[in-house]
Scaffold this motif. Structure first.
Motif, short mmCIF file in Angstrom:
data_model
loop_
_atom_site.label_atom_id
_atom_site.label_comp_id
_atom_site.label_asym_id
_atom_site.label_seq_id
_atom_site.Cartn_x
_atom_site.Cartn_y
_atom_site.Cartn_z
N ASN A 2 66.06 85.23 29.21
CA ASN A 2 66.52 85.17 27.84
C ASN A 2 67.90 85.76 27.64
OD1 ASN A 2 64.12 83.96 26.97
ND2 ASN A 2 63.12 85.94 26.66
N ASP A 3 68.44 86.42 28.70
CA ASP A 3 69.75 87.05 28.58
C ASP A 3 70.87 86.08 28.89
OD1 ASP A 3 68.87 86.89 31.18
OD2 ASP A 3 69.89 88.72 31.83
N LEU A 4 70.56 84.83 29.18
CA LEU A 4 71.58 83.85 29.52
C LEU A 4 72.06 83.12 28.26
CD1 LEU A 4 69.97 82.20 32.68
CD2 LEU A 4 71.29 84.29 32.51
N HIS A 5 73.33 82.66 28.32
CA HIS A 5 73.87 81.86 27.22
C HIS A 5 73.54 80.39 27.47
CE1 HIS A 5 76.13 85.34 25.78
NE2 HIS A 5 76.52 85.56 27.02
N LEU A 6 72.27 80.11 27.66
CA LEU A 6 71.87 78.76 28.04
C LEU A 6 71.12 78.08 26.91
CD1 LEU A 6 70.66 79.37 31.70
CD2 LEU A 6 72.65 78.04 31.01
N GLN A 7 71.27 76.77 26.86
CA GLN A 7 70.52 75.95 25.93
C GLN A 7 70.03 74.72 26.69
OE1 GLN A 7 73.45 75.18 22.93
NE2 GLN A 7 74.62 73.75 24.20
N PRO A 8 68.99 74.06 26.19
CA PRO A 8 68.49 72.87 26.89
C PRO A 8 69.58 71.81 27.03
CG PRO A 8 66.91 73.61 25.24
CD PRO A 8 68.16 74.41 25.02
N ALA A 9 69.50 71.05 28.09
CA ALA A 9 70.47 69.98 28.32
C ALA A 9 70.40 68.95 27.19
CB ALA A 9 70.19 69.31 29.65
N THR A 10 71.51 68.30 26.94
CA THR A 10 71.56 67.28 25.89
C THR A 10 70.78 66.03 26.27
OG1 THR A 10 73.65 66.47 26.81
CG2 THR A 10 73.78 68.05 24.99
N PHE A 11 70.46 65.89 27.56
CA PHE A 11 69.66 64.74 28.00
C PHE A 11 68.69 65.21 29.08
CE2 PHE A 11 68.74 61.38 31.03
CZ PHE A 11 68.30 60.36 30.20
N THR A 12 67.44 64.81 28.95
CA THR A 12 66.45 65.07 30.00
C THR A 12 65.61 63.81 30.19
OG1 THR A 12 64.90 65.99 28.38
CG2 THR A 12 66.28 67.55 29.59
N TRP A 13 65.13 63.62 31.41
CA TRP A 13 64.27 62.48 31.70
C TRP A 13 62.82 62.80 31.33
CZ3 TRP A 13 65.83 57.72 32.98
CH2 TRP A 13 67.14 57.57 33.47
N LYS A 25 62.41 59.51 43.50
CA LYS A 25 63.66 59.45 42.76
C LYS A 25 64.07 60.84 42.27
CE LYS A 25 64.51 54.97 42.72
NZ LYS A 25 65.77 54.38 43.22
N VAL A 26 65.37 61.06 42.19
CA VAL A 26 65.89 62.38 41.83
C VAL A 26 65.45 62.80 40.43
CG1 VAL A 26 68.03 63.63 41.32
CG2 VAL A 26 67.84 62.30 43.44
N HIS A 27 65.39 61.85 39.49
CA HIS A 27 65.01 62.23 38.12
C HIS A 27 63.55 62.66 38.04
CE1 HIS A 27 63.36 58.17 38.13
NE2 HIS A 27 62.79 58.40 36.97
N GLN A 28 62.73 62.28 39.01
CA GLN A 28 61.34 62.72 39.06
C GLN A 28 61.20 64.08 39.76
OE1 GLN A 28 60.08 59.36 41.39
NE2 GLN A 28 59.03 58.44 39.64
N TRP A 29 62.21 64.42 40.54
CA TRP A 29 62.12 65.56 41.46
C TRP A 29 62.68 66.85 40.90
CZ3 TRP A 29 66.96 66.80 44.13
CH2 TRP A 29 66.85 67.88 45.01
N ILE A 30 63.89 66.81 40.33
CA ILE A 30 64.52 68.03 39.82
C ILE A 30 63.70 68.60 38.66
CG2 ILE A 30 66.53 68.93 38.57
CD1 ILE A 30 68.29 67.12 40.26
N PHE A 71 75.95 63.22 34.46
CA PHE A 71 75.38 63.59 35.76
C PHE A 71 73.86 63.47 35.72
CE2 PHE A 71 73.58 67.49 37.91
CZ PHE A 71 73.68 67.04 39.22
N ARG A 72 73.23 64.02 34.70
CA ARG A 72 71.78 63.96 34.60
C ARG A 72 71.30 62.52 34.37
NH1 ARG A 72 73.05 69.00 31.61
NH2 ARG A 72 72.12 70.75 32.77
N ARG A 73 72.03 61.77 33.59
CA ARG A 73 71.64 60.38 33.33
C ARG A 73 71.67 59.53 34.60
NH1 ARG A 73 71.36 58.56 28.05
NH2 ARG A 73 71.98 60.08 26.45
N SER A 74 72.49 59.92 35.57
CA SER A 74 72.66 59.11 36.78
C SER A 74 71.53 59.29 37.78
CB SER A 74 73.99 59.47 37.46
OG SER A 74 73.91 60.74 38.10
N GLY A 315 80.21 61.91 42.03
CA GLY A 315 79.94 63.31 41.70
C GLY A 315 78.49 63.69 41.94
N THR A 316 77.58 62.81 41.57
CA THR A 316 76.17 63.06 41.82
C THR A 316 75.87 63.05 43.32
OG1 THR A 316 75.60 62.05 39.71
CG2 THR A 316 73.81 62.30 41.30
#
Length: 336
Positions: A2-13, A25-30, A71-74, A315-316
Motif C-alpha cells: 500500500n506504500d506504492l504510488h500504484l494504480q490498476p492498469a488502464t487495460f487488463t485482459w 498465451k502471454v495474456h493468460q499467463w502474466i 504493451f498490455r493490449r499486445s 517492444g513486447t
C-alpha cells in the motif's frame, strides 16, 4: 504494497476460464494486480514490472506515456514459448503490479513518485527481476535512484541501448529524457565508468556530449564498430567487464536505438540504427546475466505506430526476450 504510488492498469485482459496448467498465451499467463490481492507472502515472483506512463518530460513531442497500455493490449498476440531459444516460460511467475500514478503537470512530482515506487518495489521484491515500462527516458534516472536507495553500498552498472548519450546538461534541459545518465553521474548514483552505451551512430550526438562522456569515463561502442567486432561479442564483453566492477546491473532500452524502418513509433526516430534481431539477441544476453537486477523499456510512442503497431510488437518482444534470458539463468538468480 500500500506504500506504492500504484494504480490498476488502464487495460487488463479478462482471463479465460478454466486456464490450462501451462497457459499458451502471454495474456493468460502474466498475473495482474487484481489476481495478486490474495497472493501469499511466501510466493516469490521471478519478475515484477510496472508502468511508468510519463512523457511530458520528453524533449520531442511524445506519446510514450501510452506505451504501458498498448504493451498490455499486445499480449494476446504472443505465446509463452520462444522457438529461437526453445524456451517455454509459462511456468515462471511474472507479476504486473499496475501503473505509477502521474500528476497532470508537475514533472518533479511524477519523478518523485517513480523514485519512491522503485524504492518500494526493490525493497519488497529483493529476489525478483524488476522491470519498468516507460514512459520516456527521464524515468530511468528515477528508477535507478530508487534502486540505489535500497542498495546504498552496492555499485550499480548500466548497460544502455540507445542512439543518444542522454548526457545533456540538466541545468539547461531540466529533468528531461535527454539528461538521465548525466543526472545519475552528477548525483553520484552511478559512476561514469560504469555506464556502457551501445547503439550510438550517425549524426545524432554532438561533439560536446562525446567530450563530456570521455571526461566522465562513460564507455561506449559506436554501432558501426559493434557490428564490425560482432554485436554479441561486444555485449558479452561489456557484461563481463561490469560483472567484475559492479554489484548489480541495470539495463535500459531506449527504443530509438532501432532503425526508423523497423521502429516508426519512437519520438526521435533515426536512420542507421539497430535491426530488431540485433537488439533481441543483445537483450537475451543481458537477461541471462546473473547480475542484471532491473531493466526498463522507454521512448516508445504507440501513437506514431501507424502500421500494425510495429514498434509496440518489438517492444513486447524485447520484454519477453528479457524474461527468456532470465529463465536461461536456471535457478541461479543471485543478482546481489
Amino acid at each position: 504494497m500500500n506504500d506504492l504510488h500504484l494504480q490498476p492498469a488502464t487495460f487488463t485482459w479478462r482471463k479465460e476460464m478454466p486456464l490450462a496448467d501451462h497457459p499458451a498465451k502471454v495474456h493468460q499467463w502474466i498475473r495482474t494486480i487484481n489476481e495478486l490481492k490474495s497472493v501469499e507472502e511466501r510466493e516469490k515472483p521471478d519478475c515484477v514490472f510496472f508502468g511508468a506512463p510519463l512523457s511530458r518530460s520528453s524533449i520531442s513531442p511524445s506519446g510514450a506515456s501510452e506505451f504501458p497500455e498498448y504493451f498490455r493490449r499486445s499480449w494476446k498476440g504472443f505465446s509463452t514459448y520462444n522457438m529461437d531459444y526453445d524456451l517455454d516460460f509459462s511456468g515462471m511467475q511474472v507479476w504486473d503490479i499496475g501503473d505509477i500514478a502521474m500528476h497532470g503537470t508537475d514533472i518533479n512530482l511524477c519523478h518523485r513518485f517513480i523514485r519512491e515506487t522503485s524504492n518500494a518495489v526493490h525493497n519488497h521484491f529483493r529476489d525478483s527481476l524488476i522491470g519498468g515500462i516507460g514512459g520516456d527516458h527521464s524515468t530511468t534516472a528515477m528508477l535507478v535512484k530508487g534502486m540505489k536507495e535500497i542498495y546504498p553500498d552496492k555499485k550499480i552498472g548500466i548497460l544502455q541501448f540507445d542512439t543518444h548519450f542522454d548526457l545533456r546538461d540538466p541545468s539547461e534541459q531540466g529533468p528531461s529524457n535527454g539528461t538521465p545518465m548525466r543526472q545519475l553521474i552528477e548525483a553520484g548514483t552511478v559512476e561514469g565508468k560504469h555506464i556502457h552505451n551501445i547503439g550510438l551512430h550517425g549524426f545524432y550526438n554532438t561533439k560536446e556530449l562525446c567530450d563530456y562522456a570521455k571526461k566522465k569515463g562513460v564507455r561506449y561502442v559506436p554501432l558501426r564498430l559493434a557490428r564490425k567486432y560482432g554485436l554479441e561479442q561486444v555485449v558479452s564483453e561489456i557484461l563481463n567487464t561490469l560483472e567484475n566492477e559492479v554489484d548489480m546491473i541495470y539495463v535500459t532500452i531506449d527504443m530509438d536505438v532501432l532503425d526508423m524502418t523497423y521502429a516508426p513509433g519512437v519520438p526521435a526516430a533515426t536512420s542507421g540504427g539497430m535491426r530488431p534481431e540485433e537488439l533481441l539477441e543483445a537483450v537475451f544476453l543481458a537477461g541471462s546475466h546473473k547480475k542484471v537486477k532491473a531493466f526498463d523499456i522507454v521512448c516508445l510512442d504507440p501513437l506514431r505506430d501507424t502500421i500494425r503497431q510495429t514498434t509496440v510488437q518489438i517492444g513486447t518482444s524485447v520484454f519477453l526476450t528479457m524474461i527468456c534470458g532470465l529463465l536461461s539463468r536456471g535457478n541461479n538468480n543471485d543478482s546481489g
